[in-house]
Design a protein around this motif. Structure first.
Motif: not given
Length: 105
Positions: A18-20, A23-25, A29-31
């Motif tokens: 879930s954390t992974s 983090a990908d999401s 979003q930041l990208d």
């Protein structure tokens, strides 16, 4: 004690997954936000360059009006522009004729 540890392993695995995923999401979003900011900055720079060019052209015109050379320079620029367009037109027509003659499209 062993059973308790075995019960925690799936929970830890789910939590790590879930954390992974989260983090990908967040990274995606930041990208996207960074890309948007870069596009905004590039657009602003282009706008500033256009504004600077307009300012420079206005200053040049004002200087030419003061010097009394505006008409001569304006006519000179118009003649250069017409010549350039005429030459470009000839090149374009000859390229089209060559393409039609050789059937290359």
């Amino acid at each position: 004690m062993v059973q308790r540890t075995l019960r925690l392993i799936p929970l830890v695995a789910v939590l790590a997954t879930s954390t992974s995923v989260h983090a990908d999401s967040v990274i995606k979003q930041l990208d996207n936000q960074l890309s948007h900011i870069e596009n905004t900055v590039n657009g602003t720079q282009r706008s500033l360059r256009r504004t600077q060019n307009k300012y420079d052209n206005t200053q040049r015109t004002m200087t030419e009006l003061k010097d009394g050379t505006y008409a001569e320079k304006s006519v000179g620029r118009a003649v250069k522009k017409k010549k350039r367009r005429a030459v470009n037109g000839l090149i374009h027509r000859s390229n089209n004729a060559i393409r039609k003659a050789t059937n290359i499209y």
